[in-house]
Design a protein around this motif. Structure first.
Motif, PDB file in Angstrom:
ATOM      1  N   ASP A 232      11.622 -19.173   8.978  1.00  9.77           N
ATOM      2  CA  ASP A 232      11.036 -18.112   9.529  1.00  9.77           C
ATOM      3  C   ASP A 232      11.136 -17.897  11.006  1.00  9.77           C
ATOM      4  OD1 ASP A 232      10.119 -17.301   7.325  1.00  9.77           O
ATOM      5  OD2 ASP A 232       7.953 -17.955   7.287  1.00  9.77           O
ATOM      6  N   ALA A 233      11.318 -16.798  11.652  1.00  9.46           N
ATOM      7  CA  ALA A 233      11.525 -16.768  12.928  1.00  9.46           C
ATOM      8  C   ALA A 233      10.597 -15.437  13.571  1.00  9.46           C
ATOM      9  CB  ALA A 233      13.015 -16.564  13.423  1.00  9.46           C
ATOM     10  N   GLU A 234      10.439 -15.684  14.947  1.00 10.77           N
ATOM     11  CA  GLU A 234       9.787 -14.473  15.503  1.00 10.77           C
ATOM     12  C   GLU A 234      10.336 -13.140  15.462  1.00 10.77           C
ATOM     13  OE1 GLU A 234       7.346 -16.079  18.932  1.00 10.77           O
ATOM     14  OE2 GLU A 234       8.985 -17.433  18.831  1.00 10.77           O
ATOM     15  N   LEU A 235      11.784 -13.140  15.555  1.00  8.36           N
ATOM     16  CA  LEU A 235      12.548 -11.994  15.180  1.00  8.36           C
ATOM     17  C   LEU A 235      13.905 -12.312  14.117  1.00  8.36           C
ATOM     18  CD1 LEU A 235      13.567  -9.057  16.279  1.00  8.36           C
ATOM     19  CD2 LEU A 235      15.089 -10.510  17.916  1.00  8.36           C
ATOM     20  N   VAL A 236      13.823 -11.323  13.204  1.00 11.88           N
ATOM     21  CA  VAL A 236      15.088 -11.601  12.500  1.00 11.88           C
ATOM     22  C   VAL A 236      16.011 -10.325  12.344  1.00 11.88           C
ATOM     23  CG1 VAL A 236      15.530 -11.625  10.096  1.00 11.88           C
ATOM     24  CG2 VAL A 236      13.613 -12.722  10.730  1.00 11.88           C
ATOM     25  N   LEU A 237      17.299 -10.598  12.733  1.00 13.25           N
ATOM     26  CA  LEU A 237      18.196  -9.477  12.527  1.00 13.25           C
ATOM     27  C   LEU A 237      19.020  -9.638  11.292  1.00 13.25           C
ATOM     28  CD1 LEU A 237      17.595 -10.102  15.647  1.00 13.25           C
ATOM     29  CD2 LEU A 237      19.705  -8.870  16.110  1.00 13.25           C
ATOM     30  N   ARG A 238      19.093  -8.507  10.761  1.00 17.98           N
ATOM     31  CA  ARG A 238      19.950  -8.446   9.615  1.00 17.98           C
ATOM     32  C   ARG A 238      21.121  -7.479   9.484  1.00 17.98           C
ATOM     33  NH1 ARG A 238      14.791  -8.708   7.442  1.00 17.98           N
ATOM     34  NH2 ARG A 238      14.496 -10.758   6.462  1.00 17.98           N
ATOM     35  N   ALA A 239      22.395  -7.762   9.449  1.00 14.77           N
ATOM     36  CA  ALA A 239      23.464  -6.909   9.340  1.00 14.77           C
ATOM     37  C   ALA A 239      24.764  -7.428   8.543  1.00 14.77           C
ATOM     38  CB  ALA A 239      23.710  -6.814  10.937  1.00 14.77           C
ATOM     39  N   ASP A 240      25.579  -6.446   8.573  1.00 14.47           N
ATOM     40  CA  ASP A 240      26.994  -7.244   8.196  1.00 14.47           C
ATOM     41  C   ASP A 240      27.720  -8.076   9.022  1.00 14.47           C
ATOM     42  OD1 ASP A 240      26.777  -5.772   5.709  1.00 14.47           O
ATOM     43  OD2 ASP A 240      27.902  -4.044   6.489  1.00 14.47           O
ATOM     44  N   ARG A 241      28.270  -9.200   8.698  1.00  7.83           N
ATOM     45  CA  ARG A 241      28.847 -10.021   9.470  1.00  7.83           C
ATOM     46  C   ARG A 241      29.811  -9.380  10.550  1.00  7.83           C
ATOM     47  NH1 ARG A 241      31.861 -15.661   8.546  1.00  7.83           N
ATOM     48  NH2 ARG A 241      32.919 -15.886  10.478  1.00  7.83           N
ATOM     49  N   GLU A 242      30.504  -8.295  10.508  1.00 14.56           N
ATOM     50  CA  GLU A 242      31.392  -7.660  11.097  1.00 14.56           C
ATOM     51  C   GLU A 242      30.580  -6.971  12.330  1.00 14.56           C
ATOM     52  OE1 GLU A 242      34.449  -6.293  13.025  1.00 14.56           O
ATOM     53  OE2 GLU A 242      34.540  -7.472  11.420  1.00 14.56           O
ATOM     54  N   VAL A 243      29.503  -6.957  12.052  1.00 13.02           N
ATOM     55  CA  VAL A 243      28.673  -6.239  13.317  1.00 13.02           C
ATOM     56  C   VAL A 243      28.278  -7.021  14.106  1.00 13.02           C
ATOM     57  CG1 VAL A 243      26.351  -5.121  13.577  1.00 13.02           C
ATOM     58  CG2 VAL A 243      27.527  -4.228  11.696  1.00 13.02           C
TER      59      VAL A 243
ATOM     60  N   ARG B  29      22.554   2.855  15.478  1.00 16.12           N
ATOM     61  CA  ARG B  29      23.324   3.379  14.557  1.00 16.12           C
ATOM     62  C   ARG B  29      22.714   2.784  13.282  1.00 16.12           C
ATOM     63  NH1 ARG B  29      29.355   2.038  16.570  1.00 16.12           N
ATOM     64  NH2 ARG B  29      29.419   3.349  18.584  1.00 16.12           N
ATOM     65  N   ASN B  30      21.791   2.263  13.093  1.00 16.07           N
ATOM     66  CA  ASN B  30      21.261   1.463  11.870  1.00 16.07           C
ATOM     67  C   ASN B  30      22.046   0.792  11.201  1.00 16.07           C
ATOM     68  OD1 ASN B  30      18.745   3.020  11.952  1.00 16.07           O
ATOM     69  ND2 ASN B  30      19.621   4.981  11.054  1.00 16.07           N
ATOM     70  N   GLU B  31      23.051   0.101  12.208  1.00 14.71           N
ATOM     71  CA  GLU B  31      23.932  -1.055  11.693  1.00 14.71           C
ATOM     72  C   GLU B  31      23.210  -2.528  11.717  1.00 14.71           C
ATOM     73  OE1 GLU B  31      27.230  -0.673  14.179  1.00 14.71           O
ATOM     74  OE2 GLU B  31      27.908   1.016  13.158  1.00 14.71           O
ATOM     75  N   VAL B  32      22.022  -2.758  12.325  1.00  9.88           N
ATOM     76  CA  VAL B  32      21.330  -3.738  12.126  1.00  9.88           C
ATOM     77  C   VAL B  32      19.948  -3.584  11.934  1.00  9.88           C
ATOM     78  CG1 VAL B  32      20.848  -3.966  14.476  1.00  9.88           C
ATOM     79  CG2 VAL B  32      20.916  -5.984  13.636  1.00  9.88           C
ATOM     80  N   ILE B  33      19.328  -4.465  11.131  1.00 10.47           N
ATOM     81  CA  ILE B  33      17.821  -4.267  10.743  1.00 10.47           C
ATOM     82  C   ILE B  33      17.108  -5.277  11.735  1.00 10.47           C
ATOM     83  CG2 ILE B  33      16.041  -4.475   9.095  1.00 10.47           C
ATOM     84  CD1 ILE B  33      18.407  -3.614   6.845  1.00 10.47           C
ATOM     85  N   VAL B  34      16.306  -4.746  12.394  1.00 10.12           N
ATOM     86  CA  VAL B  34      15.399  -5.723  13.371  1.00 10.12           C
ATOM     87  C   VAL B  34      14.071  -5.502  12.870  1.00 10.12           C
ATOM     88  CG1 VAL B  34      14.531  -6.023  15.774  1.00 10.12           C
ATOM     89  CG2 VAL B  34      16.878  -5.162  15.355  1.00 10.12           C
ATOM     90  N   GLN B  35      13.432  -7.108  12.613  1.00  6.17           N
ATOM     91  CA  GLN B  35      12.033  -7.041  12.134  1.00  6.17           C
ATOM     92  C   GLN B  35      11.500  -8.323  12.944  1.00  6.17           C
ATOM     93  OE1 GLN B  35      12.055  -8.633   8.048  1.00  6.17           O
ATOM     94  NE2 GLN B  35       9.923  -7.943   7.893  1.00  6.17           N
ATOM     95  N   GLY B  36      10.449  -7.970  13.701  1.00 10.63           N
ATOM     96  CA  GLY B  36       9.551  -8.836  14.454  1.00 10.63           C
ATOM     97  C   GLY B  36       9.638  -8.664  15.989  1.00 10.63           C
ATOM     98  N   ASP B  37       9.305  -9.511  16.923  1.00 13.70           N
ATOM     99  CA  ASP B  37       9.266  -9.357  18.197  1.00 13.70           C
ATOM    100  C   ASP B  37      10.360  -8.687  19.066  1.00 13.70           C
ATOM    101  OD1 ASP B  37       8.520  -9.460  20.857  1.00 13.70           O
ATOM    102  OD2 ASP B  37       8.009 -11.522  20.783  1.00 13.70           O
ATOM    103  N   ILE B  38      10.141  -7.399  19.337  1.00 11.56           N
ATOM    104  CA  ILE B  38      11.301  -6.538  19.925  1.00 11.56           C
ATOM    105  C   ILE B  38      11.823  -7.044  21.217  1.00 11.56           C
ATOM    106  CG2 ILE B  38       9.996  -4.544  20.566  1.00 11.56           C
ATOM    107  CD1 ILE B  38      13.243  -4.314  18.750  1.00 11.56           C
ATOM    108  N   ARG B  39      10.802  -7.827  21.876  1.00 12.36           N
ATOM    109  CA  ARG B  39      11.166  -8.315  23.364  1.00 12.36           C
ATOM    110  C   ARG B  39      12.293  -9.165  23.203  1.00 12.36           C
ATOM    111  NH1 ARG B  39       5.576 -10.543  24.995  1.00 12.36           N
ATOM    112  NH2 ARG B  39       5.637 -11.072  22.903  1.00 12.36           N
ATOM    113  N   LEU B  40      12.367 -10.234  22.346  1.00 19.29           N
ATOM    114  CA  LEU B  40      13.399 -11.112  21.969  1.00 19.29           C
ATOM    115  C   LEU B  40      14.647 -10.337  21.684  1.00 19.29           C
ATOM    116  CD1 LEU B  40      11.431 -13.755  19.771  1.00 19.29           C
ATOM    117  CD2 LEU B  40      12.047 -13.959  22.180  1.00 19.29           C
ATOM    118  N   PHE B  41      14.617  -9.204  20.967  1.00 13.74           N
ATOM    119  CA  PHE B  41      15.817  -8.397  20.671  1.00 13.74           C
ATOM    120  C   PHE B  41      16.692  -8.163  22.152  1.00 13.74           C
ATOM    121  CE2 PHE B  41      18.132  -4.424  20.283  1.00 13.74           C
ATOM    122  CZ  PHE B  41      18.952  -4.735  18.991  1.00 13.74           C
ATOM    123  N   MET B  42      15.917  -7.834  23.014  1.00 21.59           N
ATOM    124  CA  MET B  42      16.346  -7.498  24.410  1.00 21.59           C
ATOM    125  C   MET B  42      17.160  -8.680  24.891  1.00 21.59           C
ATOM    126  SD  MET B  42      16.004  -4.326  24.024  1.00 21.59           S
ATOM    127  CE  MET B  42      16.703  -3.810  25.499  1.00 21.59           C
TER     128      MET B  42
END
Length: 125
Positions: free
Chosen positions: A58-69, A86-99
């Motif tokens: 488990d992680a505070e932020l999880v990103l799911r996408a095709d490997r090509e992305v 573009r909805n090419e990646v699904i982000v779940q969790g702490d959006i601050r880490l996404f940045m």
């Protein structure tokens, strides 16, 4: 540059990264889908350092996408925020880490720091 996300993560040098805020810490898991399989990469961010491992923990932020992305992000061809919009990646969790991903992965080769003027702008006075 033709590096894949997996190659980029494997080559990510340990050590201090002054471009990362020193007050930010967290964990990020990248779930790369390809041919019906999912490959997991785990980033632990703390003290301006990024430690990379292979884990489905488990992680505070999880990103799911095709490997090509993820490959396009690693090559600097796609900004993580653009992939999200573009909805090419699904982000779940702490959006601050996404940045922070824009500081971990390279930006486009033609990009510049937003506070630096282009060299031709200096001629306009």
């Amino acid at each position: 540059m033709t590096v894949s996300a997996v190659e980029y993560l494997r080559r990510l040098e340990p050590g201090r990264r002054p471009d990362l805020p020193d007050a930010v810490a967290g964990t990020v898991r990248l779930d790369m889908r390809e041919d019906g399989r999912t490959e997991h990469w785990y980033l632990a961010i703390a003290d301006q350092q990024v430690r990379v491992s292979r884990s489905s923990d488990d992680a505070e932020l999880v990103l799911r996408a095709d490997r090509e992305v993820f490959d396009q992000i690693a090559r600097g061809q796609l900004h993580p925020a653009e992939a999200l919009m573009r909805n090419e990646v699904i982000v779940q969790g702490d959006i601050r880490l996404f940045m922070l991903l824009r500081r971990i992965f390279p930006g486009p080769s033609h990009a510049r720091h937003p506070r630096r003027l282009p060299s031709t702008a200096g001629d306009r006075r």
